[in-house]
Design an enzyme around this catalytic site. Structure first.
Site, PDB file in Angstrom:
ATOM      1  N   HIS A  87       1.979  67.099   0.799  1.00 40.06           N
ATOM      2  CA  HIS A  87       3.135  67.449   1.627  1.00 40.06           C
ATOM      3  C   HIS A  87       4.434  67.260   0.852  1.00 40.06           C
ATOM      4  O   HIS A  87       4.470  66.599  -0.186  1.00 40.06           O
ATOM      5  CB  HIS A  87       3.134  66.608   2.899  1.00 40.06           C
ATOM      6  CG  HIS A  87       1.988  66.916   3.823  1.00 40.06           C
ATOM      7  ND1 HIS A  87       2.160  67.444   5.077  1.00 40.06           N
ATOM      8  CD2 HIS A  87       0.641  66.776   3.660  1.00 40.06           C
ATOM      9  CE1 HIS A  87       0.971  67.622   5.652  1.00 40.06           C
ATOM     10  NE2 HIS A  87       0.033  67.204   4.808  1.00 40.06           N
ATOM     11  N   ASP A 132      -1.932  61.167   1.279  1.00 42.06           N
ATOM     12  CA  ASP A 132      -2.771  59.996   1.496  1.00 42.06           C
ATOM     13  C   ASP A 132      -3.324  59.632   0.120  1.00 42.06           C
ATOM     14  O   ASP A 132      -4.051  60.424  -0.492  1.00 42.06           O
ATOM     15  CB  ASP A 132      -3.937  60.336   2.427  1.00 42.06           C
ATOM     16  CG  ASP A 132      -3.529  60.439   3.886  1.00 42.06           C
ATOM     17  OD1 ASP A 132      -2.327  60.466   4.160  1.00 42.06           O
ATOM     18  OD2 ASP A 132      -4.433  60.523   4.744  1.00 42.06           O
ATOM     19  N   SER A 141      -7.768  63.969  -7.477  1.00 44.20           N
ATOM     20  CA  SER A 141      -6.613  64.690  -8.014  1.00 44.20           C
ATOM     21  C   SER A 141      -5.365  63.834  -7.877  1.00 44.20           C
ATOM     22  O   SER A 141      -5.391  62.781  -7.252  1.00 44.20           O
ATOM     23  CB  SER A 141      -6.452  66.023  -7.292  1.00 44.20           C
ATOM     24  OG  SER A 141      -6.840  65.928  -5.939  1.00 44.20           O
ATOM     25  N   GLU A 190       0.836  -1.203   0.000  1.00 41.57           N
ATOM     26  CA  GLU A 190       0.000   0.000   0.000  1.00 41.57           C
ATOM     27  C   GLU A 190       0.871   1.254   0.000  1.00 41.57           C
ATOM     28  O   GLU A 190       0.612   2.217  -0.732  1.00 41.57           O
ATOM     29  CB  GLU A 190      -0.923  -0.002   1.223  1.00 41.57           C
ATOM     30  CG  GLU A 190      -2.022  -1.061   1.158  1.00 41.57           C
ATOM     31  CD  GLU A 190      -2.824  -1.134   2.441  1.00 41.57           C
ATOM     32  OE1 GLU A 190      -4.031  -1.385   2.374  1.00 41.57           O
ATOM     33  OE2 GLU A 190      -2.220  -0.942   3.530  1.00 41.57           O
TER      34      GLU A 190
END
Length: 629
Positions: free
Chosen positions: A498, A442, A586, A198
């Protein structure tokens, strides 16, 4: 027969694993900017050996404020899983589990969302929580149940409680369990024992020379009493050890994937593919975001008819229905929210030849007038009434706790749109090192080491060039074939931008133009040239570490105003506010001189997949190559 591993050995191995996790977790919590011997900024203080394993996360149930039918979703990295829908109740019980792969440089933050179901269309998110898997498994006992508050995405109020358990699996135990599952396939008489014949059948199926050579050796090692029969448990333990020393399974027998990476252990991969669970319900996978997982049958029908699809990467036509980005902090895929009517109109205008003809026949002027009209409208006192519905639509994507002033402070919508944040809300990476550049906004970010890469993976306008971007009055020679970083701001983002590098502002140049949308549907279109045709302002920043850096603020549909708060000749430090956009989406593009910056690898890898990275102001962008030399 042979002897299995002792309970004491198993316990000590788990203890060592927990100690390793504790060390790994501590390293993750105390990351700071440091430089190795080669001068490269280390983003993670871990090595390949620090950790690799599997966590079993189980959504047990919840305690909600009202009766309904509920489903739960777990988002972890680039995968999302969902439970079945519960019966109508205030206390849904799922007992639904999923195994999560923990790997070096991989995600650790899981988001669990609970949805109120809807028979026809999309289901409504009611509450969510986030948990650090490493934190959970280090601090809690094995398989401990823990409760978490579910927060309303809009108000952050507690709307219910969810009950979870999470346990770390010992990698060796995981390998043994998988080997046991494989061996049980050839246990024809299902007595828990294998004969050599097996076992040989299975080794032949693996199909490699090592397996053929090792089968007799492995069987004899397990069959210590020589009776020609061994238990599956004993043989599984030996197979697991052999797989670690010299792999005998080259390919996953479930998905066919070749096991080529050390960090993704072959047995762990196959365990995830061949997961029979612990008797609890296994969560359904195959989703990218929790919004996709929560959709009802109407959306499934639209996917089947190709009217709406989810995918990562560069999508056009009907595939552009949903924009999926990866959150850099959580390493989780999130869907960008856009009104479906706006998506259809953008596809019609920007991704078809008919739309292009409309642009040539006066639609540019229409967009200009529309932006001016909308700008005036958003500056009216009446526009403030739109703020609550705006917050409701974007739910947990706007954190009012970070905003400098309370909601009642804003007298117009535009005042809210250009909102300021509280001091310290956006930490600046390596503040005392001017050779480390940071994110300017961000945004959803794309970064390319060369302009050629940007046009291959993202910008599909036929006429894009650095000369066209910077205009005729800026000398482009220093920037030709330089590095390009695109910061795309969506309407829900903080809209002040920024300074990414410290230096002196040499000049500003205003360039007139159109006001196309900066949505990827337009940027990825071959029919228009958004960045070189839109209204924009170019600022040149002179630095000691990066040479000259071109900072290009680009207007878009509904954005008629680009405002700078700094002047020519002014010295600025990275992280300083440079300006802001009025209402709308944007974009900012930064162009670095050729070979002046080594952009962080994760940003380049994501961009190479045409996958935008969700970042915040001040996150590390890259390191000056001049300091690396």
């Amino acid at each position: 027969m042979g002897n299995g591993n002792s309970r004491e050995a198993k316990g000590s191995r788990r203890a060592r694993l927990r100690q390793k996790l504790q060390k790994f977790y501590t390293n993750r919590r105390h990351l700071r900017c440091s430089r190795n011997s080669a001068g490269v900024v280390n983003q993670r203080a871990v090595t390949a050996e620090d950790f690799s394993g599997i966590a079993l996360l189980t959504l047990l149930g919840a305690d909600m404020k009202f009766k309904d039918k509920w489903l739960g979703c777990v988002s972890f990295g680039e995968q999302t899983f969902r439970t079945e829908i519960s019966d109508t109740t205030e206390k849904p019980i799922w007992n639904s589990e999923k195994k999560l792969l923990l790997e070096k440089n991989g995600p650790s933050l899981a988001r669990v969302s609970v949805f109120e179901t809807n028979r026809l269309s999309s289901n409504k998110i009611v509450g969510y929580c986030e948990l650090d898997i490493f934190d959970f498994v280090v601090q809690e006992p094995e398989s401990a149940c823990k409760s978490f508050d579910l927060l309303d995405p809009t108000s952050s109020k507690v709307v219910g409680t969810i009950f979870l358990s999470c346990a770390i699996e010992d990698p060796v135990e995981t390998e043994k369990r998988f080997a046991k599952r494989i061996l049980s396939i050839v246990d024809y008489n299902e007595d828990g024992q294998l004969s050599f014949s097996e076992f040989s059948d299975l080794m032949k199926a693996f199909g490699n020379l090592v397996a053929a050579k090792k089968k007799e050796e492995l069987f004899r090692a397990a069959d210590l009493n020589g009776d020609g029969v061994v238990t599956i448990d004993e043989l599984a333990a030996l197979l697991a050890l052999q797989q670690e020393k010299e792999p005998i399974i080259n390919n996953c027998p479930v998905c066919g994937e070749a096991q080529l990476s050390d960090k993704l252990n072959a047995m762990i991969h196959m365990t995830l593919c061949f997961d029979e669970g612990t008797g609890n319900q296994v969560m359904t996978g195959g989703f990218l975001t929790d919004r996709q997982a929560s959709y009802g049958w109407m959306f499934k029908l639209s996917e089947w008819t190709h009217l709406s699809t989810y995918d990562v990467g560069l999508n056009t036509g009907s595939s552009a229905s949903h924009i999926v980005v990866i959150d850099r902090k959580s390493k989780r895929l999130v869907e960008e929210l856009i009104d479906s009517k706006i998506v259809l109109s953008m596809r019609a205008i920007y991704q078809s030849k008919i739309g292009l003809r409309l642009m040539d026949q006066g639609a540019k002027e229409i967009l200009q007038r529309l932006s001016e009209k909308q700008g005036k409208k958003m500056n009216s006192v009446e526009s403030a009434q739109k703020i609550p519905s705006f917050l409701e639509f974007f739910k947990d994507q706007i954190n009012m706790a970070e905003v400098k002033y309370p909601l009642q402070h804003f007298k117009t919508f535009n005042e809210f749109f250009i909102r300021e944040l509280k001091p310290g809300a956006r930490p600046i990476a390596c503040m005392n090192r001017n050779d480390v550049a940071v994110s300017a906004a961000d945004c959803r970010l794309m970064a390319f080491q060369s302009v050629e890469d940007s046009t291959r993976f993202w910008i599909k306008g036929r006429k894009f060039s650095i000369r066209g971007l910077l205009g005729k009055t800026v000398n482009p020679n220093a920037f030709l074939d330089g590095s390009l970083v695109i910061f795309r701001l969506a309407p829900q983002d903080y809209h002040r931008f920024h300074v990414p590098v410290s230096g002196v502002i040499e000049k500003f140049e205003d360039l007139s133009g159109s006001l196309y949308t900066v949505n990827p549907i337009a940027v990825n279109s071959k029919y228009c040239n958004v960045f070189t045709e839109n209204k924009r302002t170019v600022a040149i920043i002179s630095t000691a570490e990066f040479g000259k850096v071109a900072f290009v603020a680009i207007g878009a549909t509904m954005v008629g105003s680009i405002n700078f708060v700094r002047k020519e000749g002014e010295r600025v430090k990275k992280g300083d506010e440079l300006g802001y956009f009025s209402f709308g989406g944007s974009t900012v593009i930064c162009v670095f001189e050729k070979d002046s910056i080594r952009i962080d690898e994760d940003l380049l890898v994501n961009s190479g997949r045409s996958l935008e990275t969700l970042v915040s102001v001040g996150m590390q962008l890259g390191v000056s190559t001049r300091t690396l030399a």
